[in-house]
Write a protein that holds these residues in place. Structure first.
Motif, short mmCIF file in Angstrom:
data_model
loop_
_atom_site.label_atom_id
_atom_site.label_comp_id
_atom_site.label_asym_id
_atom_site.label_seq_id
_atom_site.Cartn_x
_atom_site.Cartn_y
_atom_site.Cartn_z
N MET A 1 0.84 -1.18 0.00
CA MET A 1 0.00 0.00 0.00
C MET A 1 0.88 1.24 0.00
O MET A 1 1.87 1.33 0.72
N PHE A 2 0.52 2.20 -0.82
CA PHE A 2 1.23 3.47 -0.85
C PHE A 2 0.29 4.58 -0.42
O PHE A 2 -0.90 4.54 -0.69
N THR A 3 0.83 5.57 0.25
CA THR A 3 0.07 6.77 0.57
C THR A 3 0.76 7.97 -0.04
O THR A 3 1.93 7.90 -0.42
N HIS A 4 0.05 9.08 -0.14
CA HIS A 4 0.59 10.27 -0.78
C HIS A 4 0.36 11.47 0.13
O HIS A 4 -0.73 11.66 0.65
N THR A 5 1.41 12.25 0.33
CA THR A 5 1.26 13.52 1.04
C THR A 5 1.35 14.64 0.03
O THR A 5 2.06 14.54 -0.98
N LYS A 6 0.61 15.71 0.26
CA LYS A 6 0.51 16.79 -0.73
C LYS A 6 1.78 17.64 -0.79
O LYS A 6 1.95 18.40 -1.74
N ARG A 7 2.64 17.55 0.19
CA ARG A 7 3.85 18.35 0.19
C ARG A 7 4.98 17.62 -0.54
O ARG A 7 5.13 16.41 -0.42
N LEU A 8 5.76 18.40 -1.28
CA LEU A 8 6.90 17.83 -2.00
C LEU A 8 8.03 17.52 -1.03
O LEU A 8 8.15 18.13 0.03
N GLN A 9 8.90 16.59 -1.41
CA GLN A 9 10.07 16.30 -0.58
C GLN A 9 10.96 17.52 -0.45
O GLN A 9 11.57 17.76 0.59
N PHE A 10 11.07 18.30 -1.53
CA PHE A 10 11.84 19.53 -1.53
C PHE A 10 11.14 20.51 -2.47
O PHE A 10 10.45 20.10 -3.40
N GLU A 11 11.33 21.80 -2.24
CA GLU A 11 10.62 22.81 -3.03
C GLU A 11 11.01 22.76 -4.50
O GLU A 11 12.16 22.47 -4.85
N GLU B 1 11.99 7.89 -4.72
CA GLU B 1 12.13 8.25 -6.13
C GLU B 1 10.79 8.63 -6.75
O GLU B 1 10.73 9.44 -7.68
N ILE B 2 9.69 8.03 -6.25
CA ILE B 2 8.37 8.47 -6.72
C ILE B 2 8.21 9.96 -6.45
O ILE B 2 7.72 10.73 -7.28
N GLY B 3 8.64 10.37 -5.26
CA GLY B 3 8.57 11.78 -4.91
C GLY B 3 9.44 12.65 -5.79
O GLY B 3 9.10 13.81 -6.07
#
Length: 299
Positions: free
Chosen positions: A1-11, A66-68
């Motif tokens: 299972m994968f989840t997603h957060t709306k914030r990027l790892q870096f700007e 890497e997805i991020g």
């Protein structure tokens, strides 16, 4: 299972749009050494890993990161394309600057992507799943990962010097740093495999007593000159600790002539008949063993 957060790892915020650089940045998304390649490479390595525990967890950690990175780059591309001249073709005829901008853009980013990134490289060539390496052998795979991170960092460094945008450079600085760590990470993981006794130096650690061992020690000096004899690879103990490195200064061929057999006439290769007819009846339409068995059952 994968989840997603709306914030990027870096700007991922450019100071200003740059549709030409947006096209160049596509290489880091869908190129052979781009983030999509390492994403899918690590995901499949993790899914195919047969050792539960630290190795699989490590692979999945980096795969998910890497997805991020793909998301960061896609976001940056979309922001670089903000206000891109999607309807300025007519004005471009009269404005050389506008013509140059449009000429340097990737039209697929507008036509296909709607002003966003596409799953392709900087020339618009679609990403290909054959770019990835996921063999199930962790030693071989981790070495491929070192190469992937090295090539990815190399291309990122080149792109870093192709832009003056502070926002773009800031994101690329982060990517460079992560590629630095990932190269060190996979090199450390290779050493860990050896320390744990899971793998050796040569991949796979098998058939070493069945191969032609007399050919597992020496460099064939096949280029003009003898400078290659000066390298570490031509002297001393091999990295695996089991072989002595050497060189064959004047190698000679061990096989016979590289002549192909007579061709199947149904394939229409140019042929003068000098080698006779094809030897394999399966290539000539003559019934082979399977055909004769079928005939026997039908009788």
């Amino acid at each position: 299972m994968f989840t997603h957060t709306k914030r990027l790892q870096f700007e991922a915020k450019p100071e200003q749009p740059d549709p030409v650089f947006a096209r160049k940045l596509q290489e880091l998304i869908g190129g052979a050494w781009g983030e999509m390649t390492v994403t899918m490479q690590y995901l499949f390595q993790g899914w195919n890993c047969r050792i539960e525990g630290k190795y699989k967890d490590l692979i999945m950690d980096i795969a998910t990161e890497e997805i991020g990175h793909v998301e960061m780059l896609a976001t940056m591309v979309a922001r670089l394309l903000e206000g891109a001249p999607a309807t300025e073709t007519t004005r471009a005829v009269q404005d050389p600057v506008m013509a140059a901008v449009i000429g340097g853009m990737d039209p697929q980013q507008a036509i296909v992507g709607g002003g966003g990134a596409t799953l392709s490289d900087s020339q618009g060539v679609p990403w290909n799943g054959r770019y990835i390496v996921a063999s199930g052998n962790l030693l071989a795979d981790f070495r491929a990962n070192v190469a992937a991170e090295a090539q990815g960092r190399l291309q990122t460094a080149r792109l870093y010097n192709m832009t003056d945008d502070p926002g773009v450079k800031d994101m690329l600085k982060f990517n460079l740093a992560r590629d630095t760590y990932h190269q060190n990470l996979w090199l450390a993981a290779i050493e860990e495999l050896k320390a744990d006794g899971v793998e050796g130096t040569v991949a796979p650690n098998a058939l070493l007593d069945e191969e032609h061992t007399e050919h597992a020690t020496s460099l064939w000096n096949l280029s003009e000159g003898d400078e290659s004899t000066q390298g570490r690879w031509a002297h001393g103990t091999a990295p695996d600790g089991s072989h002595q490195m050497g060189i064959i200064p004047e190698p000679r061929p061990l096989g016979g002539p590289a002549d192909a057999p007579a061709p199947d006439p149904k394939l229409f290769a140019t042929y003068d008949g000098s080698k006779g007819s094809p030897r394999d009846p399966r290539l000539t339409g003559v019934k082979g063993m399977v055909g004769k068995l079928k005939e026997g059952f039908s009788d």
